[in-house]
Design an enzyme around this catalytic site. Structure first.
Site, PDB file in Angstrom:
ATOM      1  N   HIS A 189       0.811  -1.222   0.000  1.00  0.00           N
ATOM      2  CA  HIS A 189       0.000   0.000   0.000  1.00  0.00           C
ATOM      3  C   HIS A 189       0.839   1.266   0.000  1.00  0.00           C
ATOM      4  CE1 HIS A 189      -4.038  -1.801   0.653  1.00  0.00           C
ATOM      5  NE2 HIS A 189      -3.271  -2.830   0.991  1.00  0.00           N
ATOM      6  N   ASP A 392       3.577   9.349  -0.980  1.00  0.00           N
ATOM      7  CA  ASP A 392       2.382   8.590  -0.597  1.00  0.00           C
ATOM      8  C   ASP A 392       2.148   7.489  -1.618  1.00  0.00           C
ATOM      9  OD1 ASP A 392       0.118   7.956   0.840  1.00  0.00           O
ATOM     10  OD2 ASP A 392      -0.679  10.003   0.835  1.00  0.00           O
ATOM     11  N   ASP A 704      27.385 -24.137  -6.297  1.00  0.00           N
ATOM     12  CA  ASP A 704      26.037 -24.300  -5.733  1.00  0.00           C
ATOM     13  C   ASP A 704      26.043 -24.391  -4.222  1.00  0.00           C
ATOM     14  OD1 ASP A 704      27.151 -26.897  -5.421  1.00  0.00           O
ATOM     15  OD2 ASP A 704      25.107 -27.661  -5.167  1.00  0.00           O
TER      16      ASP A 704
END
Ligand code: ADQ
Length: 843
Positions: A189, A392, A704
């Site tokens: 958000h 914002d 790896d």
């Protein structure tokens, strides 16, 4: 109504209401303001979903039954039944460390691009991870609940906001274990910052991988999406596709979506049409409105100063314009917020003192929550809304204002630093930091002719009506293929091709480069197998490696945890350097052998350890004897014996005085000296190319394993490094991640094609293969990985690096094998080893 094909579990920091005790000690629901609730609660009600979140009460507050909503409740959460809510209950201290210590003190300022305000503390980050784990476990309960009531369904888990960026991987792992199918999405958000800001967070790699645990990731606007993709590429070395907005992680394609949040538009129109007038102004008076949570990101101080400048520069507005600022108390226990409130109080007091007349005050200031009715009336009756945050994510106030403009059209002033600023084009945009310009824009808004106001407001309203919260929800459901009336094929990144390596390597490995290829064996060149002897290199890999090994100006070295003898026989290609036992034994193709000295005392201890471990080499446990160490494998041990065998083995190691190096289901004894694959890699490069190898050669390292990280760290900034991994969350120093050994093969093929395209050797031997420390010459300089320009050519002929403290000799293969067989312990599959014992630990 929007229909989802999957029942939804919303997971957010807070429940959509908070629980408090009334005067009789009964639990009651209390509404809370905030964008998330306004937008998402109606959606959960409509889709009969579940909501996981904090209730507002702590573990020590001994909670009771969650009450149902009050029958007169008009809020967006009124329809949410108590059985649809799963409250997270945590001890106060832990919650405080997570919420205030990390979410609000770190992520909130950082993600709003205010890094000076951000605090980075390891213990708070740890609390954050733990609390995310708690949320994750409760979410799994919610998933179970939905699947129990409908075994056919695939629940959609929707994680919200910066409080829950580390929950996805736990949810995924647990649901996989329980065989619960889910889809998982994340929505942020607040803004997602650029790489420059994000990298300040010390655990940014873990955080990014936390978010990538989801299938779909949403941000308000495209800029935030691109920032996220950029961070994944630059920090994690992920493959990305910016056009399709995809990030590849852990062999999954994660899709990234711009999903601008909106409001329940019609609801606000209805509220505005019915709400009684609240502010009573005289006819000529205009109302200027600000509505915000009291937060430093919202730019309240800048706004009020701009209003003061307006009154100074345009005194005609005195007694004709009133500024109504509504501020919801927020994070009131945090010092910074208390200071902000004080600053505002003083500023407003000073301006009111300076400009007020007997019948008028310039600023009316409401510090508190107002009802939705009242808010709608404010929006409707204002001439100008000033929505000017410094930063914002979206800002819903701008949208609510527009929806409520049912009467005489007003004007919206908007900051370009709010997500809303990128879509609400007809608003007047202003940079809140520039006070004079800001004041002029307010003046322009207050004096704007009606036809212009009408036109702008009409367009703004049309867009918000069409793209309301339901549109947002539909767009989101589409990204996870949960729309009942529409189906989409999920985007997937094209399989890794040689072209990807053009992106990673083309500026570093040119046709004129001299190249050093340092490669681990197990899990890098050869897929991991149940037993070391079964881990074979695919024939295609062998073929490409052979070609590379015979190319001029290419030096290949295999660095493995296997013994030198073993790795050499497994690879079996002439003309390359072999480093066994994590680099303790190195053999160049010209027969130069390096063996790191091993303390005699350790060799004696090792012999004792070998003998004593016989005691626990039962029930599937076995001992692997190497040139420089011993590995005790216990992967195959039965559950009943597991604990007794492993604890006894630990005791034996400790009694003998040898430190345990934990490997994959195995304990390793390694020489107690500071030598690892990193030191070995540097040693190889120095011995082949001289002290200034970095100026002479482009280096690629691929591995790896944890032990390869030593090399990746040692070579950081001086080589391009690839980590082969399928871990959900992994910290690596590598520049890029590759999913498997096939990808390593693709990389080798790219290198072979790239270097194979160059001209044949010229007669002066410019492109000669380098076998030993003595043959390096003046060659084309490589391009430094971190600086794409060619480095200046080094003219000095550096001497090869023979390290005086190490043993070095030139020997023939025969001598070498004699030497090894004299020194070495029994062959790998000794009598103590079962035929099919596993072995990832040997690398
Ligand atoms: P917030 O920072 O809370 O949300 P915003 O989008 O402006 O910011 O939402 C505020 C909400 O609170 C609005 O719905 C508003 O009506 C309500 N509100 C404000 N003042 C109020 C008052 N005094 N009384 C009652 N209600 C009040 C975060 C992000 C935003 C993003 C939203 C939604 O910071 O950028 O837009 O989430 O994603």
């Amino acid at each position: 109504m929007v229909l989802s094909t999957s029942p939804m579990v919303v997971v957010a920091n807070r429940l959509p209401f908070i629980l408090a005790k009334d005067s009789k000690g009964q639990l009651v629901r209390k509404q809370c303001a905030g964008g998330l609730v306004t937008a998402v609660a109606p959606v959960v009600v409509e889709t009969e979903g579940l909501w996981v979140g904090w209730s507002g009460l702590h573990e020590e507050d001994s909670t009771g039954e969650i009450p149902e909503a009050d029958p007169n409740d008009q809020s967006p959460t009124a329809g949410l039944k108590s059985k649809q809510v799963l409250p997270v209950c945590l001890p106060k201290k832990k919650f405080d460390d997570y919420y205030n210590g990390c979410c609000n003190a770190t992520f909130w300022p950082l993600f709003h691009s205010m890094p000076d305000r951000a605090v980075f503390q390891a213990d708070k980050w740890e609390a954050y991870r733990q609390v995310n784990e708690e949320f994750a476990m409760l979410t799994v309960e919610a998933v179970k609940k939905l699947v129990n009531s409908n075994p056919e369904c695939i629940p959609l888990v929707w994680l919200h906001d910066y409080h829950l960026m580390m929950a996805a991987n736990t949810i995924r792992e647990r649901c996989d274990e329980l065989g619960l199918p889910i889809k998982m999405a994340f929505f942020l958000h607040i803004p997602f910052p650029s790489w420059d800001i994000m990298r300040l967070f010390p655990w940014d790699d873990e955080l990014l991988q936390g978010i990538l645990g989801c299938d779909s990731v949403g941000f308000h606007v495209e800029d935030y999406c691109l920032n996220f993709i950029d961070c994944c590429q630059r920090r994690l070395g992920c493959r990305v596709d910016r056009q399709q907005m995809l990030v590849e992680h852990n062999n999954r394609s994660v899709s990234v979506h711009p999903l601008p949040i909106s409001i329940p538009y019609e609801r606000f129109v209805n509220l505005a049409e019915k709400a009684p007038q609240v502010v009573k102004n005289h006819d000529q008076e205009q109302l200027l409105l600000g509505v915000d949570r009291l937060d430093y990101t919202k730019g309240l101080v800048h706004r009020i100063k701009a209003f003061e400048t307006l009154l100074q520069k345009h005194p005609e507005h005195i007694e004709h314009v009133t500024f109504l600022q509504v501020a919801v108390p927020s994070r009131t226990d945090v010092k910074e917020y208390q200071e902000l409130k004080e600053e505002l109080d003083q500023l407003i007091g000073r301006i009111n003192g300076q400009f007020s007349t007997p019948n008028w005050s310039p600023i009316r200031y409401i510090y508190g929550c107002v009802s939705q009715d009242q808010l709608a009336a404010f929006y409707r009756d204002s001439s100008v809304a000033v929505v000017t945050p410094l930063r914002d994510g979206m800002n819903l106030v701008a949208k609510e204002f527009v929806a409520c403009q049912t009467g005489e059209p007003g004007v919206l002033i908007l900051s370009p630093f709010a997500g809303a600023g990128t879509t609400m084009h007809e608003a007047l945009l202003v940079n809140p930091y520039e006070t004079n310009e800001f004041a002029e824009v307010i003046h322009r808004a207050l004096t704007m002719p009606k036809d212009e106001r009408e036109l702008r407001m009409k367009q703004l309203r049309r867009r918000e009506r069409e793209r309301d919260v339901n549109f947002w929800l539909r767009s989101f459901l589409k990204t996870v293929d949960c729309l009942s009336d529409d189906s989409v094929t999920q985007g997937r990144l094209q399989p890794l091709t040689e072209e990807d390596f053009s992106q990673f390597l083309s500026s570093y490995v040119t046709e004129s480069s001299r190249l050093a290829l340092l490669l681990d064996y197990d899990g890098t060149l050869a897929p991991i197998a149940p037993h070391p002897d079964l881990a074979r290199m695919p024939s295609e890999t062998r073929h490409v490696l052979e070609k590379l090994a015979h190319m001029p100006d290419v030096n290949v070295a295999i660095i493995s945890g296997r013994s030198l003898q073993n790795v050499k026989s497994m690879v079996g290609i002439e003309g390359i350097t072999y480093a066994g036992s994590h680099g303790f034994e190195i053999l160049h193709p010209d027969g130069t052998l390096f063996m790191h000295p091993i303390p005699h005392e350790y060799e004696v201890q090792l012999e004792t350890l070998k003998q004593r471990l016989q005691e626990v080499s039962t029930d599937g446990a076995w001992v692997e004897v190497k040139q420089t160490g011993i590995t005790f494998h216990y992967r195959e041990v039965t559950a009943a014996k597991y604990s007794s065998i492993t604890s006894r083995a630990q005791e034996i190691f400790s009694e003998v005085g040898i430190k345990i190096h934990q490997s994959h289901k195995a304990y390793e004894a390694r020489p107690p000296v500071t030598w690892d694959k990193g030191r070995a890699a540097i040693y190889i490069l120095r011995s082949l190319f001289g002290l200034d190898w970095c100026d002479r050669v482009s280096t690629i390292y691929a591995g790896d394993d944890k032990t390869d990280e030593d090399a990746m760290r040692a070579l950081q900034g001086m080589a391009v490094t690839f980590r082969v991994t399928t871990s959900q969350i992994l910290r690596t120093a590598a520049s890029h991640r590759l999913p498997n050994t096939d990808a390593v093969l693709t990389m080798l093929k790219w290198v072979e094609r790239r270097l194979g395209a160059r001209l044949p050797n010229n007669s002066n031997g410019f492109r000669q293969r380098t076998f030993s420390a003595s043959s390096h010459g003046n060659h084309s300089p490589p391009i430094h990985p971190s600086t794409p320009q060619n480095r200046s050519r080094t003219n000095s002929m550096s001497k090869p690096m023979g390290e005086p403290t190490k043993q070095m000799m030139v020997i023939t293969d025969k001598v070498y094998h004699d030497l090894i067989s004299r020194k070495s312990s029994p062959p790998r599959c000794s009598s103590t080893s079962p035929p099919h014992s596993p072995t990832r630990s040997t690398v």
